[in-house]
Design a protein around this motif. Structure first.
Motif, PDB file in Angstrom:
ATOM      1  N   UNK A  10     -12.263   3.154   1.661  1.00 58.66           N
ATOM      2  CA  UNK A  10     -11.980   1.845   1.102  1.00 58.66           C
ATOM      3  C   UNK A  10     -10.932   1.965  -0.004  1.00 58.66           C
ATOM      4  N   UNK A  11     -10.901   3.092  -0.685  1.00 61.01           N
ATOM      5  CA  UNK A  11      -9.939   3.290  -1.768  1.00 61.01           C
ATOM      6  C   UNK A  11      -8.572   3.712  -1.249  1.00 61.01           C
ATOM      7  N   UNK A  12      -8.518   4.378  -0.161  1.00 66.41           N
ATOM      8  CA  UNK A  12      -7.256   4.869   0.373  1.00 66.41           C
ATOM      9  C   UNK A  12      -7.534   6.034   1.308  1.00 66.41           C
ATOM     10  N   UNK A  13      -6.514   6.830   1.553  1.00 62.91           N
ATOM     11  CA  UNK A  13      -6.697   7.935   2.474  1.00 62.91           C
ATOM     12  C   UNK A  13      -7.365   9.106   1.766  1.00 62.91           C
ATOM     13  N   UNK A  14      -8.092   9.845   2.531  1.00 61.20           N
ATOM     14  CA  UNK A  14      -8.772  11.035   2.024  1.00 61.20           C
ATOM     15  C   UNK A  14      -7.815  12.217   2.163  1.00 61.20           C
ATOM     16  N   UNK A  15      -7.495  12.915   1.047  1.00 59.39           N
ATOM     17  CA  UNK A  15      -6.631  14.079   1.110  1.00 59.39           C
ATOM     18  C   UNK A  15      -7.479  15.333   1.194  1.00 59.39           C
ATOM     19  N   UNK A  16      -6.979  16.274   1.949  1.00 57.61           N
ATOM     20  CA  UNK A  16      -7.693  17.545   2.057  1.00 57.61           C
ATOM     21  C   UNK A  16      -6.759  18.649   1.580  1.00 57.61           C
TER      22      UNK A  16
END
Length: 159
Positions: A10-16
């Motif tokens: 919901x906040x944005x993309x998940x970075x790994x």
């Protein structure tokens, strides 16, 4: 932050991120050889021969610290001789040449003479025990300094 699924989306993309994990020294050594370090300490003394291993005398002869202490004590004794020469030159410049010049110079530092004799003998003993050939120039010089210093001490200080 919340542990609920979908909150990060919901906040944005998940970075790994990929984080390298350091390997233990034995595992890293097995995978790739480490380059030689030109600043690393080099061995000071050669490794003992197999025939010398086992005795206490062989261990003492292979200990580089004993030789280094002997060398330091030798230079302390040489420094005492330098002070004797400086005192002789000072006496010479004040009073001129006399037949008691050396006697008066040694008599001014009787305690120093005894200490210098002990230090010179100890240095000679340490250097003789670590020198395998007994012909190294420093070993011979330490023996000469020890004999001369003890000779001066016996001649002037001891009754």
């Amino acid at each position: 932050m919340s542990d609920t699924p979908g909150w990060a989306s919901a906040q944005g993309t998940d970075e790994q991120f990929t984080v390298p994990v350091p390997q233990p020294a034995h595992a890293a050594a097995a995978t790739a050889p480490a380059p030689a370090n030109p600043y690393a300490g080099q061995p000071v003394w050669p490794a003992p021969a197999p025939s010398q291993v086992g005795g206490r005398a062989a261990q003492a002869a292979d200990d580089p610290l004993i030789a280094q202490v002997g060398i330091a004590l030798f230079w302390i004794a040489v420094g005492w001789w330098a002070f004797v020469v400086i005192r002789l030159l000072g006496y010479l410049s004040r009073f001129g040449v006399t037949d008691t010049m050396l006697i008066r110079t040694v008599d001014r530092g009787a305690e120093e003479t005894i200490v210098a004799a002990v230090v010179a003998v100890f240095a000679a003993v340490l250097l003789v025990t670590t020198d395998r050939t007994r012909r190294a120039p420093l070993t011979i010089a330490s023996l000469v300094v020890a004999v001369a210093t003890v000779g001066i001490a016996v001649w002037r200080v001891l009754p």
